[in-house]
Design a protein around this motif. Structure first.
Motif, PDB file in Angstrom:
ATOM      1  N   UNK A 284      83.987  55.447 -29.151  1.00  0.00           N
ATOM      2  CA  UNK A 284      82.890  56.111 -28.459  1.00  0.00           C
ATOM      3  C   UNK A 284      82.781  55.601 -27.027  1.00  0.00           C
ATOM      4  N   UNK A 285      82.467  56.489 -26.097  1.00  0.00           N
ATOM      5  CA  UNK A 285      82.367  56.095 -24.687  1.00  0.00           C
ATOM      6  C   UNK A 285      81.199  55.154 -24.438  1.00  0.00           C
ATOM      7  N   UNK A 286      80.175  55.170 -25.289  1.00  0.00           N
ATOM      8  CA  UNK A 286      79.021  54.312 -25.071  1.00  0.00           C
ATOM      9  C   UNK A 286      79.204  52.916 -25.664  1.00  0.00           C
ATOM     10  N   UNK A 287      80.331  52.662 -26.355  1.00  0.00           N
ATOM     11  CA  UNK A 287      80.561  51.370 -27.004  1.00  0.00           C
ATOM     12  C   UNK A 287      81.741  50.659 -26.352  1.00  0.00           C
ATOM     13  N   UNK A 322      66.891  52.865 -31.879  1.00  0.00           N
ATOM     14  CA  UNK A 322      67.426  53.914 -31.017  1.00  0.00           C
ATOM     15  C   UNK A 322      68.945  53.850 -30.969  1.00  0.00           C
ATOM     16  N   UNK A 323      69.494  52.640 -30.972  1.00  0.00           N
ATOM     17  CA  UNK A 323      70.946  52.512 -30.916  1.00  0.00           C
ATOM     18  C   UNK A 323      71.603  53.042 -32.185  1.00  0.00           C
ATOM     19  N   UNK A 324      70.986  52.804 -33.326  1.00  0.00           N
ATOM     20  CA  UNK A 324      71.557  53.335 -34.558  1.00  0.00           C
ATOM     21  C   UNK A 324      71.637  54.856 -34.490  1.00  0.00           C
ATOM     22  N   UNK A 329      74.599  60.040 -33.687  1.00  0.00           N
ATOM     23  CA  UNK A 329      74.742  61.320 -32.984  1.00  0.00           C
ATOM     24  C   UNK A 329      76.076  61.410 -32.249  1.00  0.00           C
ATOM     25  N   UNK A 330      76.570  60.275 -31.758  1.00  0.00           N
ATOM     26  CA  UNK A 330      77.780  60.281 -30.945  1.00  0.00           C
ATOM     27  C   UNK A 330      79.055  60.385 -31.783  1.00  0.00           C
ATOM     28  N   UNK A 331      79.004  59.924 -33.021  1.00  0.00           N
ATOM     29  CA  UNK A 331      80.202  59.969 -33.857  1.00  0.00           C
ATOM     30  C   UNK A 331      80.577  61.420 -34.164  1.00  0.00           C
TER      31      UNK A 331
END
Length: 373
Positions: A284-287, A322-324, A329-331
């Motif tokens: 994921x781009x956010x991780x 919120x992170x969970x 949602x991103x997966x």
């Protein structure tokens, strides 16, 4: 002569005279190093000169010859010690990053510049994934890494995305699998080093060959018969070491490590492979990075829990609830089954590491167990 016990912070100047004797003159003498303690149970491992030499010579054969080494890992653990041992066998002097200082791309590039000035021939380094990640995030570090003939990458599972980035940047990475009990890396890019044999016992990986340790010793230097007997055994006329890892061998004879024997998460009756969840999160781009473990849960037996390093520092203040939801949602659809989605999340600015560079699983497990979502 007594065994050489390597203290924390030991330098080339302190160790090289004894290492030369052990490697070149007295193969029955030994070096004692501590295991990383990533599972919370560090041991003292006795590595004979003969075992260290077998490992070093096999590594040189695979890489294309002996060379000059950059030392970026602590010498009191096996990966750093092996940089010194390989340098002895090569007749070269390693260049070390400043001990005790944080690993940075600038420090790596400066040390590599010194290594280049000191002579010709192949140039190598041993790194852990976190260090390679820092190099690839920096232009100077990436350029420096690309000038090496090979980077041996070990200490933790290598993320496929990290390996792709390295390859695209022209960095030659050789993934290694091994442990203190095998003189460090003994399987390179899935292929056993010369002389090493691999067998599976219900997925558990067993290893045999000339680079096996003599066994474990106690604090006073006496042989630890109990621990040695638990791990080393004669099977079909050969001496084998029983690892804590699960693996499989593909049709081409390559060993693939699936994870530790005890790291499969059983949640609500379903089996979850932590490495598969980690790979999905890292994609994921956010991780930026992630470690996934199972933690006790009253409802599910175990809960899938993730320590996540965000790609952007500005995301750190965001709450774990919120992170969970952001992760879920991103997966992409079907990237993970519902039972494998993290139920607990801790957000940090970096993965807690041991001095060896491996993730500190005991500390991470404590963080995850205390973070109920």
């Amino acid at each position: 002569m007594t065994d050489l016990h390597v203290p924390e912070g030991a330098t080339w100047a302190q160790l090289s005279p004894r290492l030369r004797r052990i490697l070149l003159e007295a193969p029955d003498e030994a070096v004692v190093v501590a295991t990383s303690g990533s599972s919370g149970d560090p041991k003292r491992v006795r590595l004979t000169g003969a075992a260290l030499r077998a490992s070093g010579e096999a590594t040189a054969d695979l890489l294309g010859g002996h060379g000059r080494w950059l030392l970026a890992l602590p010498t009191h653990h096996v990966a750093g010690l092996q940089v010194l041992a390989r340098s002895v066998l090569a007749g070269t002097v390693p260049v070390a990053l400043s001990p005790g200082m944080p690993f940075t791309a600038a420090a790596f590039a400066a040390a590599l510049g010194q290594l280049v000035q000191e002579g010709d021939g192949p140039r190598y380094a041993s790194l852990v994934p976190t260090q390679l990640h820092r190099l690839l995030a920096d232009e100077e570090g990436t350029r420096a890494a690309a000038t090496l003939d090979a980077i041996l990458l070990g200490g933790a599972a290598a993320d496929p995305g990290l390996l792709t980035r390295a390859r695209d940047a022209g960095v030659r990475v050789v993934t290694t699998y091994g442990m203190s009990e095998t003189c460090g890396g003994c399987v390179y890019d899935g292929r056993p080093l010369a002389g090493l044999r691999v067998r599976l016992d219900d997925e558990r990986v067993l290893l045999s060959g000339p680079m096996l340790a003599d066994g474990y010793v106690q604090a006073d230097g006496r042989r630890d018969v109990g621990r040695t007997g638990e791990r080393f055994a004669e099977i079909a006329g050969a001496r084998w070491f029983r690892t804590d890892d699960r693996g499989e061998v593909d049709a081409d004879g390559r060993l693939r490590i699936l994870g530790r024997v005890d790291d499969v998460i059983i949640t609500g009756g379903h089996k979850v492979e932590p490495r598969e969840v980690e790979a999905a999160l890292r994609a994921l781009s956010l991780v930026d990075d992630a470690v996934v473990l199972g933690v006790p849960d009253a409802e599910w037996g175990q809960a899938v829990a993730a320590l996540v390093v965000p790609a952007a520092a500005r995301d750190l203040p965001e709450g774990t609830d919120a992170w969970r939801e952001r992760l879920r949602r991103a997966l992409p659809p079907h990237a993970l089954p519902d039972h494998a989605l993290p139920r607990r999340v801790v957000v940090r600015d970096g993965i807690p590491l041991l001095p060896s560079g491996k993730p500190d699983l005991q500390h991470i497990r404590g963080l995850l167990s205390r973070s109920l979502i």
